[in-house]
Design an enzyme around this catalytic site. Structure first.
Site, mmCIF file in Angstrom:
data_model
loop_
_atom_site.group_PDB
_atom_site.id
_atom_site.type_symbol
_atom_site.label_atom_id
_atom_site.label_comp_id
_atom_site.label_asym_id
_atom_site.label_seq_id
_atom_site.Cartn_x
_atom_site.Cartn_y
_atom_site.Cartn_z
ATOM 1 N N GLY A 53 0.824 -1.082 0.147
ATOM 2 C CA GLY A 53 0.187 -0.044 0.051
ATOM 3 C C GLY A 53 0.905 1.271 0.188
ATOM 4 N N ASN A 119 2.828 -8.928 8.199
ATOM 5 C CA ASN A 119 1.481 -8.476 8.272
ATOM 6 C C ASN A 119 0.806 -8.295 6.667
ATOM 7 O OD1 ASN A 119 -0.260 -5.235 8.333
ATOM 8 N ND2 ASN A 119 -1.175 -7.398 8.621
ATOM 9 N N HIS A 278 -7.580 -4.831 9.781
ATOM 10 C CA HIS A 278 -6.325 -5.571 8.966
ATOM 11 C C HIS A 278 -4.887 -5.461 9.616
ATOM 12 C CE1 HIS A 278 -4.870 -7.609 5.483
ATOM 13 N NE2 HIS A 278 -4.189 -6.623 5.024
#
Length: 304
Positions: A53, A119, A278
């Protein structure tokens, strides 16, 4: 104070960089990848691998849990190639590019054996590294990962909230963060500005676009699929690993992808973190820290 400097306030730490001499990106080899990471604590090494991201980095992805782990371990939160303050070469990126970069980082620092925590997209990177280099890994902790779930053949059946695509604007970055972090109090002005500064660096958006194209390629190219998929191999992984999932994860829903992972790997410790999305390590760092300490406190006995 820089974003890196604020990551472990009250905890001695170091912001550093090394040169990873070789990273394989599809069929290309990139030399001299200057790699940034933040480091805190002493003892056995734990490498933290952030998700994807806009503006992603080791500092922003692990700010709240890094100082907790640093009480017991030497913790290194790396900026993967194309992200954070690591070099951003204009290459064709794939998930294997990130795995190879992690491998080079571990080698350059001379870490003979490591514990890994990843993650989201980073969870896939850590697991794939453990599959490719099992003798170098003690344990692996994974947190909320649609990427790894996809790599073992799971689908979310349309339940997931799509991740907003970054268009270069601050508003699109905020929309992305609001999707992966459930606690609005954690979306501080400092965090947003730090991530937007990274997202605006030359080469970062090109990396994001390249990975976006790669995800499309995965649906069409059998050669890329066989590199990406890990289902049969993961069932035979000898390295102890665990799965942590946010109860309110919207982009990788617990009810579909999380439940699928728990059903597919019933022998793997599976923990649900209430009140977390998340980025469970951001929403509920204390709970995630305690779960990782439980995993790391176990003797790292391997399967026969």
């Amino acid at each position: 104070m820089t974003a890196a400097a604020s990551v472990a306030e009250g905890t001695p730490f170091r912001s550093r960089s090394v040169v990873v001499p070789q990273v394989r990106a599809l069929s290309e080899t990139v030399h001299g990848v200057r790699t940034h990471y933040v480091e805190a604590g002493e003892g056995d090494p734990v490498v933290l691998v952030h998700g994807g991201g806009p503006g992603a980095s080791g500092a922003s992805g692990w700010a709240r849990v890094l100082p907790l782990l640093a009480r017991h371990f030497r913790v290194l939160a790396v900026d993967l190639i194309g992200s954070g303050h690591t070099d951003k070469p204009l290459i064709d990126y794939s998930f294997q590019t990130l795995v190879e970069h992690l491998a080079g980082f571990v080698d350059v620092l001379g870490l003979r054996q490591v514990r890994l925590v990843g993650n989201s997209q980073g969870a896939y990177v850590t697991v794939k590294y453990a599959l490719d280099h099992p003798a170098r890994v003690e344990q692996v902790g994974t947190i909320g990962t649609a990427t790894l779930a996809s790599a073992v053949g799971l689908r979310d059946d349309g339940r997931a909230v799509p991740l907003p695509r970054f268009d270069g604007s601050r508003a699109s970055l905020v929309a992305f963060l609001e999707t992966i972090v459930n606690d609005p109090a954690q979306l501080t002005e400092e965090l947003v500005e730090a991530r937007f500064a990274v997202a605006s660096l030359p080469g970062h958006r090109e990396m994001l676009d390249s990975l976006w194209h790669y995800r499309t390629l995965l649906t069409e190219d059998a050669d890329q699929q066989q590199v990406f998929e890990v289902g049969p191999r993961l069932a035979k992984l000898t390295v102890p690993w665990s799965i942590i999932w946010g109860a309110d994860d919207r982009t990788a829903p617990l009810g579909s992808l999380g439940a699928g992972m728990r059903e597919r790997y019933p022998q793997v410790p599976f923990s649900v973190v209430d009140g977390a999305g998340h980025q469970a390590q951001t929403d509920q760092p204390q709970q995630v820290y305690e779960l990782l300490r439980t995993l790391f406190g176990r003797a790292p006995a391997r399967a026969a």
